[in-house]
Design a protein around this motif. Structure first.
Motif, PDB file in Angstrom:
ATOM      1  N   ASP A   6      -2.848  -2.427   6.107  1.00  0.00           N
ATOM      2  CA  ASP A   6      -3.456  -2.039   4.839  1.00  0.00           C
ATOM      3  C   ASP A   6      -3.815  -0.563   4.783  1.00  0.00           C
ATOM      4  OD1 ASP A   6      -3.206  -4.659   4.064  1.00  0.00           O
ATOM      5  OD2 ASP A   6      -5.244  -5.217   4.675  1.00  0.00           O
ATOM      6  N   THR A   7      -4.132   0.033   5.909  1.00  0.00           N
ATOM      7  CA  THR A   7      -4.588   1.431   5.928  1.00  0.00           C
ATOM      8  C   THR A   7      -3.512   2.410   6.414  1.00  0.00           C
ATOM      9  OG1 THR A   7      -5.493   1.144   8.163  1.00  0.00           O
ATOM     10  CG2 THR A   7      -6.967   0.704   6.298  1.00  0.00           C
ATOM     11  N   ARG A   8      -2.280   1.969   6.504  1.00  0.00           N
ATOM     12  CA  ARG A   8      -1.223   2.825   7.034  1.00  0.00           C
ATOM     13  C   ARG A   8      -1.040   4.105   6.238  1.00  0.00           C
ATOM     14  NH1 ARG A   8       4.674   0.397   8.037  1.00  0.00           N
ATOM     15  NH2 ARG A   8       5.170   2.126   9.413  1.00  0.00           N
ATOM     16  N   PHE A   9      -1.016   4.007   4.925  1.00  0.00           N
ATOM     17  CA  PHE A   9      -0.727   5.158   4.073  1.00  0.00           C
ATOM     18  C   PHE A   9      -1.949   5.628   3.296  1.00  0.00           C
ATOM     19  CE2 PHE A   9       3.335   3.161   4.819  1.00  0.00           C
ATOM     20  CZ  PHE A   9       4.221   4.221   4.939  1.00  0.00           C
ATOM     21  N   SER A  10      -3.121   5.135   3.636  1.00  0.00           N
ATOM     22  CA  SER A  10      -4.308   5.465   2.835  1.00  0.00           C
ATOM     23  C   SER A  10      -4.706   6.930   2.948  1.00  0.00           C
ATOM     24  CB  SER A  10      -5.483   4.579   3.251  1.00  0.00           C
ATOM     25  OG  SER A  10      -5.762   4.752   4.638  1.00  0.00           O
ATOM     26  N   LYS A  68       6.393   5.999  -2.646  1.00  0.00           N
ATOM     27  CA  LYS A  68       7.476   5.016  -2.523  1.00  0.00           C
ATOM     28  C   LYS A  68       7.379   4.266  -1.201  1.00  0.00           C
ATOM     29  CE  LYS A  68      11.018   7.247  -5.401  1.00  0.00           C
ATOM     30  NZ  LYS A  68      11.369   6.070  -6.224  1.00  0.00           N
ATOM     31  N   ALA A  69       7.078   5.008  -0.132  1.00  0.00           N
ATOM     32  CA  ALA A  69       6.963   4.359   1.174  1.00  0.00           C
ATOM     33  C   ALA A  69       5.781   3.392   1.212  1.00  0.00           C
ATOM     34  CB  ALA A  69       6.806   5.421   2.264  1.00  0.00           C
ATOM     35  N   ALA A  70       4.673   3.762   0.578  1.00  0.00           N
ATOM     36  CA  ALA A  70       3.502   2.877   0.563  1.00  0.00           C
ATOM     37  C   ALA A  70       3.783   1.587  -0.198  1.00  0.00           C
ATOM     38  CB  ALA A  70       2.312   3.616  -0.050  1.00  0.00           C
ATOM     39  N   VAL A  71       4.508   1.689  -1.308  1.00  0.00           N
ATOM     40  CA  VAL A  71       4.870   0.485  -2.069  1.00  0.00           C
ATOM     41  C   VAL A  71       5.776  -0.417  -1.247  1.00  0.00           C
ATOM     42  CG1 VAL A  71       6.119  -0.343  -4.096  1.00  0.00           C
ATOM     43  CG2 VAL A  71       4.541   1.580  -4.303  1.00  0.00           C
ATOM     44  N   HIS A  72       6.752   0.176  -0.555  1.00  0.00           N
ATOM     45  CA  HIS A  72       7.637  -0.622   0.293  1.00  0.00           C
ATOM     46  C   HIS A  72       6.857  -1.276   1.426  1.00  0.00           C
ATOM     47  CE1 HIS A  72      11.507  -1.809   2.041  1.00  0.00           C
ATOM     48  NE2 HIS A  72      11.012  -1.448   3.220  1.00  0.00           N
ATOM     49  N   ASN A  73       5.854  -0.596   1.950  1.00  0.00           N
ATOM     50  CA  ASN A  73       5.025  -1.173   3.004  1.00  0.00           C
ATOM     51  C   ASN A  73       4.296  -2.417   2.516  1.00  0.00           C
ATOM     52  OD1 ASN A  73       3.483  -0.868   5.690  1.00  0.00           O
ATOM     53  ND2 ASN A  73       1.822  -0.815   4.184  1.00  0.00           N
ATOM     54  N   GLN A  74       3.769  -2.354   1.287  1.00  0.00           N
ATOM     55  CA  GLN A  74       3.077  -3.521   0.745  1.00  0.00           C
ATOM     56  C   GLN A  74       4.037  -4.685   0.509  1.00  0.00           C
ATOM     57  OE1 GLN A  74       1.184  -2.090  -2.814  1.00  0.00           O
ATOM     58  NE2 GLN A  74      -0.331  -0.860  -1.715  1.00  0.00           N
ATOM     59  N   GLN A  75       5.245  -4.395   0.054  1.00  0.00           N
ATOM     60  CA  GLN A  75       6.219  -5.456  -0.181  1.00  0.00           C
ATOM     61  C   GLN A  75       6.727  -6.060   1.120  1.00  0.00           C
ATOM     62  OE1 GLN A  75       9.182  -3.426  -2.484  1.00  0.00           O
ATOM     63  NE2 GLN A  75       8.005  -3.522  -4.397  1.00  0.00           N
ATOM     64  N   LEU A  76       6.784  -5.265   2.169  1.00  0.00           N
ATOM     65  CA  LEU A  76       7.305  -5.747   3.441  1.00  0.00           C
ATOM     66  C   LEU A  76       6.309  -6.651   4.153  1.00  0.00           C
ATOM     67  CD1 LEU A  76       9.581  -5.600   5.558  1.00  0.00           C
ATOM     68  CD2 LEU A  76       8.486  -3.556   6.477  1.00  0.00           C
ATOM     69  N   GLY A 185       8.918  -1.852  10.511  1.00  0.00           N
ATOM     70  CA  GLY A 185       8.140  -1.366   9.369  1.00  0.00           C
ATOM     71  C   GLY A 185       8.611  -0.030   8.841  1.00  0.00           C
ATOM     72  N   VAL A 186       9.915   0.254   8.907  1.00  0.00           N
ATOM     73  CA  VAL A 186      10.445   1.518   8.391  1.00  0.00           C
ATOM     74  C   VAL A 186      10.361   1.498   6.870  1.00  0.00           C
ATOM     75  CG1 VAL A 186      12.470   3.014   8.268  1.00  0.00           C
ATOM     76  CG2 VAL A 186      11.971   1.755  10.371  1.00  0.00           C
ATOM     77  N   CYS A 187       9.623   2.463   6.310  1.00  0.00           N
ATOM     78  CA  CYS A 187       9.379   2.481   4.866  1.00  0.00           C
ATOM     79  C   CYS A 187      10.079   3.623   4.145  1.00  0.00           C
ATOM     80  CB  CYS A 187       7.872   2.568   4.594  1.00  0.00           C
ATOM     81  SG  CYS A 187       6.948   1.143   5.211  1.00  0.00           S
TER      82      CYS A 187
END
Length: 449
Positions: A6-10, A68-76, A185-187
């Motif tokens: 959850d905090t990867r891209f915060s 874009k990467a953060a959105v892909h992270n949430q979908q993954l 987890g490649v975003c």
């Protein structure tokens, strides 16, 4: 799934935080006077190359890619079940890559390097799928230089530079790449140096590489120069729609904007007093000689330092920059700058300089600042030339005492002094005519028809 996900891209989306992280201000140069002139110039250029003052385009682009990467992270990582399903049965997803294009040397590679710097660092993930942990990678960076095909890039991604035993197909590598990208987890996928896979093979190989990489699944960015963009526009419509539907065009900075002024000010700081030109005057002359291309600005300032050392000085003035612009080492770059200025003023486009012409249609607002600068510069030069040619010899001598003329005015606008005509006697004229006749070879008689 957990707090790590959850905090990867915060911490990556705040604009001012991004500016502070990506800005690079190297140490000022020192002790160049005791070095050989060419070694000192190389050290000066090396320090200038390290400068990265992000402009508004770079910051906006970096923030967009992180989003874009953060959105892909949430979908993954919606749930552990979905995460496991994407590892063992990866879906076939083809994305539309973002095309980052611009003139060579305008700063595309530095922007990609800054993006890599602010993306999340590798973290360890623990879940019920593994006995231990798996290392999550925020992005995958690859260079197309030296890669023969998309299969070579997939092997580099899957094997990490190792060698596979036995033969594999592109379909097998692509399936394994999708699974590996989801597991790690490649975003975001970043593909650079695309123009180097273009030599001698048209755009077919480049298209194969790009479509293969776009089939892995994560959002993708590829960097290309204008020349490659023109080649991709020559592909079939299905390829153009996939590869060129999301362009991001990086133009030179506004000559009167704060981004260009900040870059010039940083060059002055790094020079540590070597450059003695006033900031506003340096910004205008540097833009005039480089069209705002920072790679050319570094080259020009290094050549100007060579010119000042040849003149027996340790500091660079405006005349050194003008001499550097006319030097043999800057001839190719000067020709490109002059061609860019003609194109900005609405000159006719040629098929021989496609690398200087943007393949995409630019909005008028994006071109206005550069065009206005080029027109104003041409207007000032015309006025200066007319004013100089209208003066008498006495007025010109007075002006020379008041302020020394620039190199450009003295060479381009000053009338050429013709040698006085010598009056010859009749005998001297006859002898001269006979000598001239002796030097001219008689014409061969024509064959009758």
């Amino acid at each position: 799934m957990n707090k790590v996900i959850d905090t990867r891209f915060s911490d990556c989306l705040a604009m001012e935080g991004l500016r502070a992280k990506v800005t690079v201000k190297p140490e000022p140069v020192s002790a160049l006077a005791h070095l050989d002139v060419m070694i000192a110039a190389e050290q000066f250029a090396s320090a200038l190359k390290k400068i990265f003052i992000p402009n508004e385009f770079s910051l906006t682009f970096i923030r967009e890619m992180i989003g874009k990467a953060a959105v892909h992270n949430q979908q993954l990582f919606t749930s552990e079940v979905a995460y496991a399903s994407k590892i063992f049965n990866p879906p076939k997803v083809e994305v539309s890559p973002v095309c980052l294009t611009g003139l060579a040397g305008v700063g595309k590679s530095q922007t990609i390097a800054a993006l890599c710097k602010v993306l999340p660092q590798p973290v360890e993930l623990s879940c019920d799928l593994y006995e231990g942990t798996v290392t999550l990678m925020s992005h995958w960076y690859a260079s197309a230089r030296g890669k023969a095909s998309g299969k070579a890039l997939l092997e580099d991604f899957v094997l990490g530079g190792g060698k596979r035993v036995g033969r594999t197909t592109v379909a097998q590598l692509l399936q394994e790449s999708r699974s590996r990208a989801n597991r790690d987890g490649v975003c975001l996928a970043l593909l650079e140096e695309m123009q180097h896979s273009n030599t001698g093979s048209g755009a077919a190989k480049v298209t194969d590489v790009l479509l293969t990489m776009a089939s892995i699944g994560p959002p993708m960015v590829f960097v290309c120069n204008y020349s490659l963009g023109h080649k991709l526009f020559g592909r079939n419509s299905e390829d153009r729609q996939r590869l060129l539907s999301a362009p991001r065009i990086m133009l030179p900075d506004d000559p009167d904007g704060k981004d260009w002024q900040a870059y010039v000010a940083e060059c002055l700081r790094v020079s540590n007093g070597i450059i003695t030109v006033e900031p506003d005057e340096l910004a205008a002359e540097l833009y005039r000689c480089t069209f705002g291309i920072k790679r050319l600005a570094v080259q020009l300032l290094a050549l100007a330092y060579v010119e000042c050392r040849i003149a027996g000085r340790q500091w660079v003035d405006l005349f050194d920059i003008i001499r550097a612009y006319r030097s043999a080492a800057y001839t190719v770059s000067a020709m490109e700058v002059e061609e860019l200025q003609l194109l900005a003023l609405g000159g006719r486009k040629k098929k021989t300089n496609r690398d200087l012409q943007c393949p995409f249609d630019l909005p008028v607002a994006m071109r206005a600042n550069v065009v206005n600068f080029a027109r104003a510069d041409r207007h000032e030069r015309v006025i200066a030339t007319v004013y100089d040619s209208a003066m008498t010899e006495k007025e010109r001598a007075i002006m020379k005492d008041i302020c020394p003329p620039s190199l450009e005015t003295s060479k381009s606008s000053r009338p050429r002094v013709r040698a006085p005509v010598v009056t010859l006697s009749a005998d001297e004229q006859a002898n001269a005519f006979l000598e001239f006749i002796d030097t001219v070879a008689p014409q061969k008689p024509k064959k009758p028809k």
